[in-house]
Design an enzyme around this catalytic site. Structure first.
Site, PDB file in Angstrom:
ATOM      1  N   CYS A  83     -55.960  94.131  88.230  1.00 23.06           N
ATOM      2  CA  CYS A  83     -56.400  95.187  89.411  1.00 23.06           C
ATOM      3  C   CYS A  83     -55.504  94.780  90.467  1.00 23.06           C
ATOM      4  CB  CYS A  83     -57.846  94.916  89.786  1.00 23.06           C
ATOM      5  SG  CYS A  83     -58.861  94.837  88.271  1.00 23.06           S
ATOM      6  N   CYS A 203     -71.574  99.581  90.701  1.00 28.51           N
ATOM      7  CA  CYS A 203     -70.413  99.161  89.571  1.00 28.51           C
ATOM      8  C   CYS A 203     -69.281 100.285  89.993  1.00 28.51           C
ATOM      9  CB  CYS A 203     -70.835  99.272  88.385  1.00 28.51           C
ATOM     10  SG  CYS A 203     -72.210  98.237  87.712  1.00 28.51           S
ATOM     11  N   HIS A 325     -61.268 103.246  91.042  1.00 29.83           N
ATOM     12  CA  HIS A 325     -60.519 102.064  90.871  1.00 29.83           C
ATOM     13  C   HIS A 325     -59.573 102.344  89.849  1.00 29.83           C
ATOM     14  CE1 HIS A 325     -59.552  97.918  90.422  1.00 29.83           C
ATOM     15  NE2 HIS A 325     -60.493  97.564  89.623  1.00 29.83           N
TER      16      HIS A 325
END
Length: 382
Positions: A83, A203, A325
């Site tokens: 990430c 989440c 994300h």
């Protein structure tokens, strides 16, 4: 007169974030790159090197993207650090400029996850212990959350407050993936359980997107943002002998390197963009950055300290929980947000009196490691 090692961000840009199954991955990158180059007042001929962050990008994604916008014949380096791939690319670009290797560098991060993961969490590597046990990242973060509840006497509602805050912030971000409804605390708590105590609304979503940055030597142009320091720390070996929560140590090491270089500390920062793929992630990150003592991070959002109108707002973009994300693009998206905040051009989500901004991205997932890598960067308007 500028310091010969001074590095500035000349321009930033991004796509919108969401699930775009009908778009090619390159088109997302083109959107971000063209905006960043226009923002910097740069053309293709000025770019001397390109650093790219991507995790699941197809082979040659960097070159295929650059072909479409007319950049060729320069060094191109693609970096994968989970990430933190985008911020790792940003860090390496800053280092290259500071060392005098280049005067103008293009950085971009890109990911098209909806073409790979149609539903559910990213599948862990089967060769890892977690993968063989069927433990994807939601489960790994949930284990940290359970330990945190037990060790510090925190309440699940405090985790949920992080989601309420960031999703409220996301409603002000027109590029965010989840920008429609700001859920209440009750809605977050009563949402479908994913990995106890983390509900669905705690989440981050699976996302597609891209963000780009033009890094270079200062020219005295309006809107240049000075990179005071950035640091990249990889994770060390991690097992039952460690007293740290998973992911804490690389963030702490990167932050300490930045503080040592600048003489600043977390309490000096006006606005943060940090890695909140799950609510517990933001809490552990802020403790590792030194914004509060270990065990006190869960109280930051409920107390108002990290709220949009609080003393030190965290994730005014909506964070990963709301903006999305897209792995390799996440770090570059965070940098773009801090640049807009420092320039005072963030629109409805503009933080008041933001003169010092920090970015933190942590990438993890390899079994037996405390995290793949973490990058921390500190920036101010030049």
């Amino acid at each position: 007169m500028s310091n010969r090692n001074e590095v500035v961000i000349r321009g930033v840009g991004s796509s919108s974030y969401g699930r775009f199954p009908d778009r090619r991955v390159e088109s997302l990158a083109w959107e971000a790159i063209l905006e960043a180059m226009q923002d910097a007042g740069a053309d293709a001929g000025e770019i001397e090197a390109v650093f790219v962050g991507s995790v699941f990008g197809p082979p040659g994604v960097a070159t295929r993207t650059l072909r479409g916008i007319g950049i060729g014949g320069v060094p191109v380096l693609t970096i994968e650090a989970a990430c933190a791939s985008g911020t790792a690319a940003f860090h390496e670009a800053c280092e290259a400029v500071a060392l005098g290797r280049y005067s103008n560098v293009l950085v971009f991060g890109v990911e098209h996850l909806s073409s790979l993961f149609t539903s559910g969490a990213i599948v862990p590597e089967a060769s890892d212990g977690e993968g063989r046990a069927g433990l994807p990242l939601p489960g790994l973060y949930a284990l940290q959350a359970q330990r945190y509840l037990d060790q510090f006497g925190a309440r699940p509602e405090q985790f949920a407050e992080v989601a309420v805050k960031n999703k409220r912030n996301g409603t002000r971000n027109p590029r965010a993936q989840l920008k429609g409804h700001a859920p209440t605390l009750d809605e977050v708590m009563s949402a479908r359980m994913i990995a106890e105590p983390l509900t669905f609304l705690q989440c981050c979503p699976v996302s597609d997107g891209a963000a780009a940055i033009v890094v270079g030597r200062p020219r005295g142009a309006k809107g240049e943002v000075k990179v005071l320091a950035s640091a990249l720390a990889s994770g060390g070996l991690w097992d039952h002998r460690s007293t740290d929560f998973w992911g804490e140590a690389p963030v702490r090491r990167a932050a300490q390197a930045v503080y040592a270089k600048t003489g600043l500390k977390a309490s000096d920062v006006d606005v943060f963009e940090v890695h909140d793929s799950f609510t517990i992630g933001e809490i552990l990150t802020l403790e590792s950055l030194g914004l509060c003592e270990v065990g006190e991070g869960a109280a930051l959002a409920p107390s108002g300290h990290t709220q949009f109108d609080g003393p030190q707002p965290v994730n005014p973009s909506g964070g990963l929980l709301s903006r999305g994300h897209p792995l390799g693009a996440t770090g570059t998206a965070q940098v773009a947000e801090i640049v807009w905040q420092l320039r005072g051009t963030a629109g409805e989500r503009q933080v008041k009196k933001a003169t010092l901004g920090m970015v933190e991205t942590m990438g993890g997932g390899a079994a037996g490691m405390e995290g793949n890598a973490s990058v921390v960067g500190l920036m101010t308007l030049r």
